[in-house]
Design a protein around this motif. Structure first.
Motif, PDB file in Angstrom:
ATOM      1  N   UNK A   1       2.121   6.302  55.213  1.00 37.37           N
ATOM      2  CA  UNK A   1       1.169   6.918  56.084  1.00 37.37           C
ATOM      3  C   UNK A   1       0.715   8.290  55.540  1.00 37.37           C
ATOM      4  N   UNK A   2      -0.538   8.374  55.804  1.00 43.08           N
ATOM      5  CA  UNK A   2      -1.189  10.045  55.522  1.00 43.08           C
ATOM      6  C   UNK A   2      -1.703  10.603  56.679  1.00 43.08           C
ATOM      7  N   UNK A   3      -1.586  11.834  56.734  1.00 44.46           N
ATOM      8  CA  UNK A   3      -2.168  12.283  57.861  1.00 44.46           C
ATOM      9  C   UNK A   3      -2.703  13.494  57.548  1.00 44.46           C
ATOM     10  N   UNK A   4      -4.272  13.902  58.219  1.00 48.27           N
ATOM     11  CA  UNK A   4      -4.917  15.194  57.972  1.00 48.27           C
ATOM     12  C   UNK A   4      -5.362  15.570  59.235  1.00 48.27           C
ATOM     13  N   UNK A   5      -5.181  17.086  59.232  1.00 44.80           N
ATOM     14  CA  UNK A   5      -5.422  17.809  60.540  1.00 44.80           C
ATOM     15  C   UNK A   5      -7.025  18.351  60.555  1.00 44.80           C
ATOM     16  N   UNK A   6      -7.445  18.654  61.669  1.00 40.04           N
ATOM     17  CA  UNK A   6      -8.611  19.235  61.734  1.00 40.04           C
ATOM     18  C   UNK A   6      -9.039  20.132  62.984  1.00 40.04           C
ATOM     19  N   UNK A   7      -9.594  20.887  63.265  1.00 39.40           N
ATOM     20  CA  UNK A   7      -9.829  21.542  64.378  1.00 39.40           C
ATOM     21  C   UNK A   7      -9.540  22.951  64.657  1.00 39.40           C
ATOM     22  N   UNK A   8      -8.889  23.709  63.673  1.00 40.83           N
ATOM     23  CA  UNK A   8      -8.280  24.947  63.747  1.00 40.83           C
ATOM     24  C   UNK A   8      -9.413  25.887  63.568  1.00 40.83           C
TER      25      UNK A   8
ATOM     26  N   UNK B   1      -3.206   4.302  56.694  1.00 41.95           N
ATOM     27  CA  UNK B   1      -2.131   3.532  56.045  1.00 41.95           C
ATOM     28  C   UNK B   1      -1.517   2.503  57.012  1.00 41.95           C
ATOM     29  N   UNK B   2      -0.601   1.835  56.795  1.00 35.05           N
ATOM     30  CA  UNK B   2       0.123   0.999  57.729  1.00 35.05           C
ATOM     31  C   UNK B   2       1.075   1.788  58.443  1.00 35.05           C
ATOM     32  N   UNK B   3       0.727   1.939  59.932  1.00 39.90           N
ATOM     33  CA  UNK B   3       1.570   2.639  60.915  1.00 39.90           C
ATOM     34  C   UNK B   3       2.501   1.567  61.563  1.00 39.90           C
ATOM     35  N   UNK B   4       3.919   1.515  61.156  1.00 40.33           N
ATOM     36  CA  UNK B   4       4.734   0.764  62.062  1.00 40.33           C
ATOM     37  C   UNK B   4       5.686   1.305  63.124  1.00 40.33           C
ATOM     38  N   UNK B   5       5.973   0.453  64.043  1.00 40.21           N
ATOM     39  CA  UNK B   5       6.723   1.007  65.147  1.00 40.21           C
ATOM     40  C   UNK B   5       8.357   0.518  64.934  1.00 40.21           C
ATOM     41  N   UNK B   6       9.214   1.533  65.197  1.00 48.58           N
ATOM     42  CA  UNK B   6       9.100   2.691  66.223  1.00 48.58           C
ATOM     43  C   UNK B   6       8.409   4.000  65.452  1.00 48.58           C
ATOM     44  N   UNK B   7       7.865   4.857  66.017  1.00 52.09           N
ATOM     45  CA  UNK B   7       7.694   5.934  65.063  1.00 52.09           C
ATOM     46  C   UNK B   7       7.346   7.196  66.025  1.00 52.09           C
ATOM     47  N   UNK B   8       7.496   8.437  65.544  1.00 48.31           N
ATOM     48  CA  UNK B   8       7.177   9.447  66.357  1.00 48.31           C
ATOM     49  C   UNK B   8       5.949  10.412  65.664  1.00 48.31           C
ATOM     50  N   UNK B   9       5.059  10.869  66.351  1.00 49.93           N
ATOM     51  CA  UNK B   9       4.115  11.623  65.780  1.00 49.93           C
ATOM     52  C   UNK B   9       4.023  13.095  66.557  1.00 49.93           C
TER      53      UNK B   9
END
Length: 115
Positions: free
Chosen positions: A2-9, A26-34
């Protein structure tokens, strides 16, 4: 992976609002925490808010009542609505994905609260 990209600052005056977004791929599986973490000048990185794949949320005391974390599975995004911003909220904000086997961090987005 999994890849994450932030925006909005950006720059906002005290009392103002910003909405940060975190786009996951990417493929997000459960369980997970963001979650959203932040690191201010001269400070350690701290958790701001988290949300589980089941929708449970947690907030650090300093942002309760001002910030709201949400998750949109259809768009694969996690957002942080920040209201009533204070100078102490100034920091680089990072999106985090925590699954069963690994963590993934975004590059960070800067939030500056100043007149």
């Amino acid at each position: 992976q999994v890849q994450v990209v932030e925006s909005g600052g950006g720059l906002v005056q005290p009392g103002g609002s910003l909405r940060l977004s975190c786009a996951a791929s990417g493929t997000i599986f459960s369980p997970n925490t963001m979650g959203w973490y932040r690191q201010g000048p001269g400070k350690e990185r701290e958790v701001v808010a988290t949300i589980t794949s089941a929708g449970a949320t947690n907030y650090t005391d300093s942002v309760k009542g001002r910030f709201t974390i949400s998750r949109d599975s259809a768009k694969n995004t996690v957002s942080l609505q920040m209201n009533s911003l204070k100078p102490d909220d100034t920091a680089v904000y990072y999106c985090n994905y925590r699954g069963t086997y690994y963590d993934t961090w975004g590059q960070g987005t800067r939030v500056t609260v100043s007149s």
